[in-house]
Design an enzyme around this catalytic site. Structure first.
Site, short mmCIF file in Angstrom:
data_model
loop_
_atom_site.label_atom_id
_atom_site.label_comp_id
_atom_site.label_asym_id
_atom_site.label_seq_id
_atom_site.Cartn_x
_atom_site.Cartn_y
_atom_site.Cartn_z
N GLY A 1 1.01 -1.38 0.01
CA GLY A 1 -0.03 -0.10 0.00
C GLY A 1 0.80 1.30 0.00
O GLY A 1 2.04 1.31 0.11
N LEU A 2 0.34 2.38 -0.04
CA LEU A 2 0.80 3.66 -0.24
C LEU A 2 1.85 3.90 1.19
O LEU A 2 1.30 3.26 2.19
CB LEU A 2 -0.03 4.63 -0.29
CG LEU A 2 -0.77 5.06 -1.70
CD1 LEU A 2 -1.92 5.73 -1.75
CD2 LEU A 2 0.20 5.43 -2.64
N SER B 1 -0.06 4.29 4.70
CA SER B 1 -1.30 3.53 4.56
C SER B 1 -1.81 2.77 5.81
O SER B 1 -2.81 2.54 5.94
CB SER B 1 -1.31 2.80 3.17
OG SER B 1 -0.30 1.71 3.47
N GLY B 2 -0.64 2.40 6.50
CA GLY B 2 -1.03 1.70 7.81
C GLY B 2 -0.53 0.25 7.82
O GLY B 2 -0.80 -0.56 8.66
N LYS B 3 0.43 -0.04 6.67
CA LYS B 3 0.90 -1.30 6.78
C LYS B 3 1.72 -2.03 8.07
O LYS B 3 1.48 -2.82 8.45
CB LYS B 3 1.83 -1.43 5.38
CG LYS B 3 1.39 -1.17 4.25
CD LYS B 3 2.35 -1.24 3.20
CE LYS B 3 3.58 -0.38 3.46
NZ LYS B 3 3.02 1.21 3.35
N SER B 4 2.71 -1.04 8.60
CA SER B 4 3.56 -1.63 9.46
C SER B 4 2.64 -1.55 10.80
O SER B 4 2.96 -2.64 11.56
CB SER B 4 4.86 -0.67 9.78
OG SER B 4 5.24 -0.85 8.62
N SER C 1 6.38 -1.79 -1.81
CA SER C 1 6.26 -2.61 -3.04
C SER C 1 5.11 -2.27 -4.05
O SER C 1 4.15 -2.94 -4.24
CB SER C 1 5.78 -4.16 -2.33
OG SER C 1 4.67 -4.37 -1.81
#
Lengths: 208, 208
Positions: free
Chosen positions: A36-37, A40-43, A110
């Site tokens: 995601g951008l 975006s809240g991935k981690s 990614s």
């Protein structure tokens, strides 16, 4: 320095079978690939899930910028080739972790479809599951969060090749999961993934 | 493809602490770095130990040529630079596995002292233990074994830069363990390492 001898006899010339690991860990290794951008809240989602898994007794590990960019990939920059090699190596390491039986999370922008597809392919080729998770946060919300001020810098032209500003983010076409972080907390998003793992037999039903 | 919501509230913004992993797995992550001449018995010893650990309920994984050279390091050849980068990446991946709490084994000739010392350093810098294990098999015994006929090829000049024949093997100066494979079976050698792990608190005393 020690020199020693010992006394038993059986020995092995190959890796432990995947099933033996699964029995030991009471889970199936897999890779949860968050994409995601920036911001975006991935981690936060990945860490929250990792905490929950460990707390519930499941072996899990997050690969992210912290432990990859300063180590394995510290000799890579931000050219097109280096970005591709960055994701390639992460895919290979995730495959090793999944093969070792861990619920493996990766938390990287990614942005390119072909790099993610390549990571999926090497998992497929090893008989391992690659679960692509699109953290689908609208860019204006990512920009509002922007904890490190990176969007601001990119908008001012001080950062070049910043995903979402002057470099494309290619959305997954067929992700296994889509997370909407504007309407749910990281803990809620982590729960969605956790339940997915149970529903798809990576974790036992008793984990619910 | 699924879109979902959920309902709980706590969340985390950083990795699980090492202690939480250790409690879960009932072991301390570390790297057991096996080094020695070709055909010295590294892989057989590593696999035998991996089987024993898994059988006894401990999480372990072997990094070796099979799962590294055809994956993570498939874009590396055998030049001096590539050999160094090969060992560097293996050291970094081992560090990640040890950080994840696994008893991590590496089985590579790793002939150069400075490369092994660098792998040790990155573990030290992360507060992780690097246990160098010298598989000290005399070269004439390695040549007798030679299951793939590689020494023969190297002696005939068909393989260049073969460790022990026309490329040096630099013995460890201060390895944590030295294994004498001419006087012990792989299983006996694996037991020596297993007992080392208990003696040094990587495994609980109950593992004995």
């Amino acid at each position: 320095m020690t020199e020693m001898k010992a006394t038993n006899v059986t020995w092995h010339s190959s890796h432990v079978e995947r099933e033996a690991r699964e029995r030991l860990l009471k889970q199936k290794g897999c890779t949860l690939w968050l994409t995601g951008l920036p911001s975006s809240g991935k981690s936060t989602t990945a860490f929250t899930l990792e905490h929950k898994l460990i707390h519930r007794g499941f072996a899990s590990y997050v690969l992210d910028g912290d432990n990859i960019r300063h180590g394995l990939n510290k000799n890579l920059g931000f050219s097109a080739d280096d970005r591709e090699e960055n994701i390639r190596r992460i895919g290979e390491v995730a495959r090793l972790f999944a093969d070792a039986g861990l619920i493996t999370l990766t938390s990287f922008i990614s942005p390119y479809r072909k790099d993610r597809d390549q990571a999926r392919k090497i998992h497929d080729d090893s008989g391992l599951k690659f679960i692509e998770i699109f953290v689908d946060t609208p860019i204006d919300l990512c920009e509002q969060r922007d904890p490190k001020g990176l969007y601001q810098k990119a908008r001012r032209g001080e950062l070049k090749g910043f995903t979402g500003v002057d470099d494309p983010y290619e959305q997954p076409l067929h992700p296994e999961l889509v997370l909407k972080s504007q309407t749910a907390t990281p803990a809620e998003l982590a729960d969605l993934i956790y339940n997915y793992l149970i529903d798809h037999d990576f974790l036992p039903a008793s984990a619910r």
